[in-house]
Enzyme design. Structure first.
Site, PDB file in Angstrom:
ATOM      1  N   ARG A  29       0.835  -1.197   0.000  1.00  0.00           N
ATOM      2  CA  ARG A  29       0.000   0.000   0.000  1.00  0.00           C
ATOM      3  C   ARG A  29       0.877   1.257   0.000  1.00  0.00           C
ATOM      4  O   ARG A  29       1.861   1.332   0.739  1.00  0.00           O
ATOM      5  CB  ARG A  29      -0.943   0.000   1.194  1.00  0.00           C
ATOM      6  N   ASP A  30       0.480   2.213  -0.826  1.00  0.00           N
ATOM      7  CA  ASP A  30       1.190   3.494  -0.905  1.00  0.00           C
ATOM      8  C   ASP A  30       0.980   4.256   0.401  1.00  0.00           C
ATOM      9  O   ASP A  30      -0.131   4.269   0.940  1.00  0.00           O
ATOM     10  CB  ASP A  30       0.656   4.297  -2.088  1.00  0.00           C
ATOM     11  N   ILE A  31       2.024   4.894   0.896  1.00  0.00           N
ATOM     12  CA  ILE A  31       1.899   5.629   2.168  1.00  0.00           C
ATOM     13  C   ILE A  31       1.186   6.969   1.987  1.00  0.00           C
ATOM     14  O   ILE A  31       0.768   7.580   2.962  1.00  0.00           O
ATOM     15  CB  ILE A  31       3.265   5.832   2.864  1.00  0.00           C
ATOM     16  N   ASN A  87       5.226   5.809 -13.984  1.00  0.00           N
ATOM     17  CA  ASN A  87       5.877   7.057 -14.374  1.00  0.00           C
ATOM     18  C   ASN A  87       7.303   6.750 -14.821  1.00  0.00           C
ATOM     19  O   ASN A  87       7.980   5.926 -14.212  1.00  0.00           O
ATOM     20  CB  ASN A  87       5.889   8.037 -13.199  1.00  0.00           C
ATOM     21  N   GLU A  95       9.525   9.689  -9.345  1.00  0.00           N
ATOM     22  CA  GLU A  95      10.190  10.196  -8.145  1.00  0.00           C
ATOM     23  C   GLU A  95      11.164   9.188  -7.562  1.00  0.00           C
ATOM     24  O   GLU A  95      12.209   9.561  -7.041  1.00  0.00           O
ATOM     25  CB  GLU A  95       9.149  10.590  -7.094  1.00  0.00           C
ATOM     26  N   HIS A 100       8.085   0.680 -10.992  1.00  0.00           N
ATOM     27  CA  HIS A 100       6.923   0.321 -10.176  1.00  0.00           C
ATOM     28  C   HIS A 100       5.661   0.766 -10.883  1.00  0.00           C
ATOM     29  O   HIS A 100       5.677   1.685 -11.701  1.00  0.00           O
ATOM     30  CB  HIS A 100       6.999   0.918  -8.770  1.00  0.00           C
ATOM     31  N   HIS A 102       1.631   1.898 -10.133  1.00  0.00           N
ATOM     32  CA  HIS A 102       0.613   2.336  -9.181  1.00  0.00           C
ATOM     33  C   HIS A 102      -0.700   1.705  -9.619  1.00  0.00           C
ATOM     34  O   HIS A 102      -1.153   1.941 -10.742  1.00  0.00           O
ATOM     35  CB  HIS A 102       0.441   3.857  -9.213  1.00  0.00           C
TER      36      HIS A 102
END
Length: 113
Positions: A29-31, A87, A95, A100, A102
């Site tokens: 899970r993304d923070i 991205n 970033e 990866h 999303h």
């Protein structure tokens, strides 16, 4: 890369909310989620971005996409729909320089520009 954030997560040097893991990928899970479901799907091998995928990564690339579909089903967003984003480099908004995806869903998502 020893100092890469996602490599450290894959090696369990940094804890994360893992939702899936196998020999090739880890998903967590993304923070800073942008939707109710926001999961990062990361290969365990360090590849900087999608532009750096080569023939030697053919199995890994397919595996990442298939696992994204499976995780979307498990998270209950496959029927309503979701977005899968990778991205690439500075102008693409990357970033963290580790490939990866999303996986984003759980609410209506706007259109891209």
């Amino acid at each position: 890369m020893s100092d890469c954030l996602f490599c450290k997560i894959a090696r369990k040097e940094i804890s994360s909310a893992i939702v899936y893991e196998d020999e090739l990928v880890v998903a967590f899970r993304d923070i800073n989620p942008v939707a109710p479901v926001h999961i990062l799907i990361v290969p365990k091998v360090h590849v900087e971005n999608i532009a750096d995928l080569g023939e030697e990564h053919r199995e890994l690339a397919g595996h990442l996409l298939l696992k994204a579909r499976e995780i979307a089903e498990k998270e209950g967003i496959s029927e309503s729909g979701y977005r899968l984003v990778s991205n690439c480099r500075k102008d693409g908004g990357q970033e963290i320089y580790h490939l990866h995806f999303h996986l984003i869903g759980g609410r209506p998502l706007g259109k891209f520009a």
